[in-house]
Design an enzyme around this catalytic site. Structure first.
Site, PDB file in Angstrom:
ATOM      1  N   ASN A  23     -12.065  21.928  32.015  1.00  0.00           N
ATOM      2  CA  ASN A  23     -10.849  21.634  32.780  1.00  0.00           C
ATOM      3  C   ASN A  23     -10.178  20.431  32.112  1.00  0.00           C
ATOM      4  O   ASN A  23     -10.612  19.302  32.298  1.00  0.00           O
ATOM      5  CB  ASN A  23     -11.230  21.334  34.238  1.00  0.00           C
ATOM      6  CG  ASN A  23     -10.019  20.948  35.075  1.00  0.00           C
ATOM      7  OD1 ASN A  23      -8.885  21.067  34.626  1.00  0.00           O
ATOM      8  ND2 ASN A  23     -10.271  20.477  36.291  1.00  0.00           N
ATOM      9  N   TRP A  24      -9.150  20.714  31.339  1.00  0.00           N
ATOM     10  CA  TRP A  24      -8.503  19.638  30.574  1.00  0.00           C
ATOM     11  C   TRP A  24      -7.575  18.779  31.423  1.00  0.00           C
ATOM     12  O   TRP A  24      -7.045  17.785  30.941  1.00  0.00           O
ATOM     13  CB  TRP A  24      -7.730  20.238  29.391  1.00  0.00           C
ATOM     14  CG  TRP A  24      -8.601  20.704  28.270  1.00  0.00           C
ATOM     15  CD1 TRP A  24      -9.960  20.579  28.172  1.00  0.00           C
ATOM     16  CD2 TRP A  24      -8.170  21.359  27.065  1.00  0.00           C
ATOM     17  NE1 TRP A  24     -10.403  21.121  26.988  1.00  0.00           N
ATOM     18  CE2 TRP A  24      -9.325  21.610  26.292  1.00  0.00           C
ATOM     19  CE3 TRP A  24      -6.933  21.762  26.574  1.00  0.00           C
ATOM     20  CZ2 TRP A  24      -9.270  22.241  25.049  1.00  0.00           C
ATOM     21  CZ3 TRP A  24      -6.873  22.392  25.341  1.00  0.00           C
ATOM     22  CH2 TRP A  24      -8.025  22.625  24.584  1.00  0.00           C
ATOM     23  N   LYS A  25      -7.325  19.212  32.651  1.00  0.00           N
ATOM     24  CA  LYS A  25      -6.438  18.461  33.554  1.00  0.00           C
ATOM     25  C   LYS A  25      -5.102  18.138  32.849  1.00  0.00           C
ATOM     26  O   LYS A  25      -4.641  18.954  32.052  1.00  0.00           O
ATOM     27  CB  LYS A  25      -7.153  17.207  34.073  1.00  0.00           C
ATOM     28  CG  LYS A  25      -8.537  17.551  34.648  1.00  0.00           C
ATOM     29  CD  LYS A  25      -9.195  16.448  35.386  1.00  0.00           C
ATOM     30  CE  LYS A  25     -10.549  16.925  35.896  1.00  0.00           C
ATOM     31  NZ  LYS A  25     -11.224  15.962  36.747  1.00  0.00           N
ATOM     32  N   HIS A  80      -9.018  22.839  43.398  1.00  0.00           N
ATOM     33  CA  HIS A  80      -9.637  21.648  42.802  1.00  0.00           C
ATOM     34  C   HIS A  80      -9.378  20.455  43.727  1.00  0.00           C
ATOM     35  O   HIS A  80      -8.297  20.332  44.318  1.00  0.00           O
ATOM     36  CB  HIS A  80      -9.060  21.388  41.404  1.00  0.00           C
ATOM     37  CG  HIS A  80      -9.843  20.337  40.668  1.00  0.00           C
ATOM     38  ND1 HIS A  80      -9.686  18.993  40.920  1.00  0.00           N
ATOM     39  CD2 HIS A  80     -10.821  20.449  39.742  1.00  0.00           C
ATOM     40  CE1 HIS A  80     -10.533  18.316  40.161  1.00  0.00           C
ATOM     41  NE2 HIS A  80     -11.236  19.175  39.432  1.00  0.00           N
ATOM     42  N   GLU A  82      -8.634  17.461  43.189  1.00  0.00           N
ATOM     43  CA  GLU A  82      -7.462  16.641  42.871  1.00  0.00           C
ATOM     44  C   GLU A  82      -6.203  17.256  43.482  1.00  0.00           C
ATOM     45  O   GLU A  82      -5.312  16.547  43.943  1.00  0.00           O
ATOM     46  CB  GLU A  82      -7.336  16.467  41.347  1.00  0.00           C
ATOM     47  CG  GLU A  82      -8.382  15.486  40.833  1.00  0.00           C
ATOM     48  CD  GLU A  82      -8.848  15.717  39.412  1.00  0.00           C
ATOM     49  OE1 GLU A  82      -8.183  16.445  38.658  1.00  0.00           O
ATOM     50  OE2 GLU A  82      -9.916  15.162  39.071  1.00  0.00           O
ATOM     51  N   GLU A 128     -18.058  21.044  43.332  1.00  0.00           N
ATOM     52  CA  GLU A 128     -17.759  19.774  42.673  1.00  0.00           C
ATOM     53  C   GLU A 128     -17.718  18.654  43.709  1.00  0.00           C
ATOM     54  O   GLU A 128     -16.671  18.434  44.341  1.00  0.00           O
ATOM     55  CB  GLU A 128     -16.405  19.844  41.966  1.00  0.00           C
ATOM     56  CG  GLU A 128     -16.325  20.897  40.895  1.00  0.00           C
ATOM     57  CD  GLU A 128     -15.241  20.563  39.881  1.00  0.00           C
ATOM     58  OE1 GLU A 128     -15.557  20.453  38.704  1.00  0.00           O
ATOM     59  OE2 GLU A 128     -14.084  20.375  40.295  1.00  0.00           O
ATOM     60  N   GLY A 182     -15.371  12.584  37.406  1.00  0.00           N
ATOM     61  CA  GLY A 182     -14.780  11.541  36.567  1.00  0.00           C
ATOM     62  C   GLY A 182     -15.388  10.165  36.792  1.00  0.00           C
ATOM     63  O   GLY A 182     -14.860   9.163  36.321  1.00  0.00           O
ATOM     64  N   SER A 231     -18.990  15.160  36.266  1.00  0.00           N
ATOM     65  CA  SER A 231     -19.636  14.366  35.212  1.00  0.00           C
ATOM     66  C   SER A 231     -20.732  15.131  34.461  1.00  0.00           C
ATOM     67  O   SER A 231     -21.757  14.552  34.092  1.00  0.00           O
ATOM     68  CB  SER A 231     -20.169  13.044  35.782  1.00  0.00           C
ATOM     69  OG  SER A 231     -19.112  12.291  36.334  1.00  0.00           O
ATOM     70  N   GLY A 256     -14.892  18.443  33.186  1.00  0.00           N
ATOM     71  CA  GLY A 256     -13.629  17.739  32.980  1.00  0.00           C
ATOM     72  C   GLY A 256     -13.688  16.891  31.722  1.00  0.00           C
ATOM     73  O   GLY A 256     -13.528  17.386  30.609  1.00  0.00           O
ATOM     74  N   GLY A 257     -13.961  15.598  31.903  1.00  0.00           N
ATOM     75  CA  GLY A 257     -13.918  14.623  30.800  1.00  0.00           C
ATOM     76  C   GLY A 257     -14.616  15.091  29.530  1.00  0.00           C
ATOM     77  O   GLY A 257     -14.047  15.023  28.430  1.00  0.00           O
TER      78      GLY A 257
END
Ligand code: PGA
Length: 264
Positions: A13-15, A106, A108, A179, A185, A223, A244-245
């Protein structure tokens, strides 16, 4: 009830990252790694969710690969089909662009962009009507976890969509991503045992809704890194990762995918 053998999913997930130039470097590096040490389609589904503007660039790059890597939209409009909805991208338009997968729910988007359960049901309905596969995200906040409500919150989020997913669509068109919000993150992860416990509860909850509960992939996200991927991959009900990251780095993402492919 535990999972039947489910081919794991590893989804990046590159956001709201990276730029076009970075996309090219990433896709080239990832392809090189896959060529040096292939991960077969049968051992792991691979997918990346870039921003809307990078979808076609990423999709084009992946079409040159020797194996399938899916391109996933990070969101879809709550409004159906086409029409006067400035700024929106509908499920039908995604399908027209050969995008077959979409993230919905998600945290966010739930927390920062007002995606509440009614909106999520509308998005899900549109995505399923267009024949897309939905990666539906669920997860509790830190306060909810500390109050002992993690399981209840997550099961409610699954229940929220039960009315719009037909029984036969659970196995074919839904992937669930657990999640925990406090792990996204932050560098903190749920322990593999905690993740397994919640995943087991999710599967139990699904068994009340569909006969296909043992076939639904349930991914862990929060994470996930190359250093901890093996532990999650070893859990019987953790059928992959939403990353993600660590997915912004092609090598890290490759090693996470390799860990899940080897566990299969
Ligand atoms: P993270 O993000 O891996 O950076 O924690 C996961 C996600 O938000 O999907």
């Amino acid at each position: 009830m535990s999972a039947l053998t489910i081919v794991p999913w590893v989804i990046g997930n590159w956001k709201m990252n990276p730029t076009g130039e970075n996309v090219q470097t990433w896709t080239e590096q990832f392809n090189q790694l896959l060529q040096q040490q292939p991960i077969s389609n049968e051992s792991c589904h691979l997918a990346v969710a870039p921003t809307f503007i990078a979808l076609s660039q990423v999709q084009h790059a992946f079409s040159q690969y020797n194996r399938t890597v899916h391109t996933v939209a990070q969101d879809v409009s709550r409004f159906p089909a086409t029409g006067a909805y400035t700024g929106e991208v509908s499920a039908d338009l995604l399908k027209d662009s050969h995008i077959q997968h979409v993230l919905i729910g998600h945290s966010e988007r739930r927390e920062l962009l007002g995606d509440h359960s009614e909106i999520l049901r509308a998005k899900l309905t549109n995505a399923l009507n267009a024949g897309l596969t939905v990666i539906y995200c669920v997860g509790e906040s830190l306060t909810q976890r500390e109050n002992g409500q993690a399981e209840q919150v997550v099961l409610q989020q699954v229940q929220d969509i039960a009315s719009v997913v037909a029984p036969d669509q659970w196995a074919s068109n839904i992937v669930i991503a657990y999640e925990p919000i406090w792990a996204i993150g932050t560098g903190k992860t749920a322990s593999a045992a905690d993740a397994q416990a919640i995943h087991e509860k999710i599967r139990e909850g699904l068994s009340q809704i569909t006969d296909s509960s043992a076939k639904v992939a349930i991914l862990y996200g929060g994470s996930v890194k190359p250093e901890n991927a093996k532990e999650f991959a070893a859990c019987p009900d953790v059928n992959g990762a939403l990353v993600g990251g660590a997915s912004l780095n092609a090598e890290s993402f490759y090693h996470i995918a390799a860990a899940f492919a080897q566990s299969n």
